[in-house]
Design a protein around this motif. Sequence first.
Motif, mmCIF file in Angstrom:
data_model
loop_
_atom_site.group_PDB
_atom_site.id
_atom_site.type_symbol
_atom_site.label_atom_id
_atom_site.label_comp_id
_atom_site.label_asym_id
_atom_site.label_seq_id
_atom_site.Cartn_x
_atom_site.Cartn_y
_atom_site.Cartn_z
ATOM 1 N N TYR A 61 0.827 -1.208 0.000
ATOM 2 C CA TYR A 61 0.000 0.000 0.000
ATOM 3 C C TYR A 61 0.861 1.258 0.000
ATOM 4 O O TYR A 61 1.003 1.952 0.991
ATOM 5 N N GLY A 98 -1.902 -7.473 -6.816
ATOM 6 C CA GLY A 98 -3.115 -7.684 -7.611
ATOM 7 C C GLY A 98 -2.849 -7.286 -9.058
ATOM 8 O O GLY A 98 -1.957 -6.476 -9.337
ATOM 9 N N ALA A 99 -3.600 -7.887 -9.975
ATOM 10 C CA ALA A 99 -3.429 -7.590 -11.412
ATOM 11 C C ALA A 99 -4.430 -6.510 -11.825
ATOM 12 O O ALA A 99 -5.546 -6.493 -11.314
ATOM 13 N N GLY A 124 -0.241 -11.968 -7.404
ATOM 14 C CA GLY A 124 -1.583 -11.693 -6.875
ATOM 15 C C GLY A 124 -1.707 -11.806 -5.376
ATOM 16 O O GLY A 124 -0.941 -11.201 -4.620
ATOM 17 N N GLY A 125 -2.661 -12.613 -4.945
ATOM 18 C CA GLY A 125 -2.944 -12.719 -3.517
ATOM 19 C C GLY A 125 -2.137 -13.808 -2.808
ATOM 20 O O GLY A 125 -2.513 -14.241 -1.717
ATOM 21 N N ASP A 169 -1.233 -13.497 0.929
ATOM 22 C CA ASP A 169 -2.368 -13.730 1.832
ATOM 23 C C ASP A 169 -2.478 -15.221 2.144
ATOM 24 O O ASP A 169 -2.782 -15.612 3.267
ATOM 25 N N ARG A 226 -16.111 -9.847 -10.458
ATOM 26 C CA ARG A 226 -14.909 -10.239 -11.196
ATOM 27 C C ARG A 226 -15.116 -11.587 -11.870
ATOM 28 O O ARG A 226 -14.649 -11.820 -12.976
HETATM 29 N N1 UDP Z 1 -2.843 -5.258 -2.805
HETATM 30 C C1 UDP Z 1 -1.710 -4.532 -2.505
HETATM 31 N N2 UDP Z 1 -1.684 -3.206 -2.837
HETATM 32 C C2 UDP Z 1 -2.728 -2.579 -3.432
HETATM 33 C C3 UDP Z 1 -3.877 -3.347 -3.742
HETATM 34 C C4 UDP Z 1 -3.886 -4.697 -3.423
HETATM 35 O O1 UDP Z 1 -0.744 -5.059 -1.980
HETATM 36 O O2 UDP Z 1 -2.621 -1.380 -3.702
HETATM 37 C C5 UDP Z 1 -2.844 -6.692 -2.464
HETATM 38 C C6 UDP Z 1 -4.013 -7.159 -1.640
HETATM 39 O O3 UDP Z 1 -3.776 -6.895 -0.261
HETATM 40 C C7 UDP Z 1 -4.018 -8.642 -1.965
HETATM 41 C C8 UDP Z 1 -3.474 -8.687 -3.388
HETATM 42 O O4 UDP Z 1 -2.930 -7.409 -3.657
HETATM 43 O O5 UDP Z 1 -3.117 -9.315 -1.119
HETATM 44 C C9 UDP Z 1 -4.533 -8.966 -4.457
HETATM 45 O O6 UDP Z 1 -5.168 -10.117 -4.171
HETATM 46 P P1 UDP Z 1 -6.255 -10.755 -5.154
HETATM 47 O O7 UDP Z 1 -6.692 -12.013 -4.505
HETATM 48 O O8 UDP Z 1 -7.276 -9.740 -5.536
HETATM 49 O O9 UDP Z 1 -5.347 -11.016 -6.418
HETATM 50 P P2 UDP Z 1 -5.446 -12.106 -7.549
HETATM 51 O O10 UDP Z 1 -4.606 -13.255 -7.042
HETATM 52 O O11 UDP Z 1 -6.892 -12.448 -7.727
HETATM 53 O O12 UDP Z 1 -4.826 -11.348 -8.690
#
Ligand code: UDP
Length: 248
Positions: free
Chosen positions: A138, A166-167, A191-192, A195, A228
């Motif tokens: 962030y 995130g993408a 991506g996530g 987490d 999404r």
């Molecule tokens: N995230 C971040 N900075 C931002 C916006 C999102 O670090 O400005 C992180 C968010 O905390 C999450 C990840 O990006 O951990 C996106 O996860 P998501 O499951 O949406 O991603 P995907 O795997 O579906 O692309």
Amino acid sequence: MDNKINVRGLNFDNLTVDEAVGSMIKNVHSGKQISVFTPNPEIVQMCIDDNAMYDVIGRGDMILPDGIGVVKASKILGTPLKGRTPGYDCGEELIKRSGKEGLKIFFLGGKPGIAETAAEKMTEKYPDAVFVGCHDGYFKKEGEESEAVVRLINESGANVLFVCLGAPAQEKWINANRSALTDVMLMLGLGGSLDGYSGNVKRAPKLFIKLNLEWFYRLLCQPSRIGRMMKLPKFYFGTWRYKIKNKK
Ligand code: UDP
């Protein structure tokens, strides 16, 4: 990298997780900087809907199919990919092999504290894993804040960078900053994943993964993803339409 398969305008590498990770590690050792993107059907559909995105996502040196939907589409189009190579799994395999292979990993992304917890949890699981730094996701993705993050990564001595914003934010950030990341040989948009590694978001039970229903489990846990996920049927039926239209 050869052996690419075009699925709806993106050139995917046709590799297993093992082959993909092996190739990534080889690149780190050879000192050639590469980016790895792992688009799922939602991201491919994003490219179809907004063609400018092909230039963002298509710029990855290695492009791996994250979702089963991309593999299904490759089959519909008559050029099947070997299988899906989830970014999450590739990332974990890199962590597992980091001690032996001399990989020094930096985690970038997630809410404050998530990257640190992810590194702790992964160290418990793989005691010889090597983490050299963490930063949350962030921050302003351009300008001073972003430059400070680049400096921090360079100072850490990391040669592998997990970018989990995130993408398509992570792919854009990688494309914009790769030349400034002097020691990083491998940067991945994952991506996530942090987490998941941190235990903050539970991964689907094995049965869901086996049945290729991981997307459904994520929807059950986070119903807000429904908007999404509506991209998935659009991608699937669009691929059939595309095939029929392009049949000679
Ligand atoms: N995230 C971040 N900075 C931002 C916006 C999102 O670090 O400005 C992180 C968010 O905390 C999450 C990840 O990006 O951990 C996106 O996860 P998501 O499951 O949406 O991603 P995907 O795997 O579906 O692309």
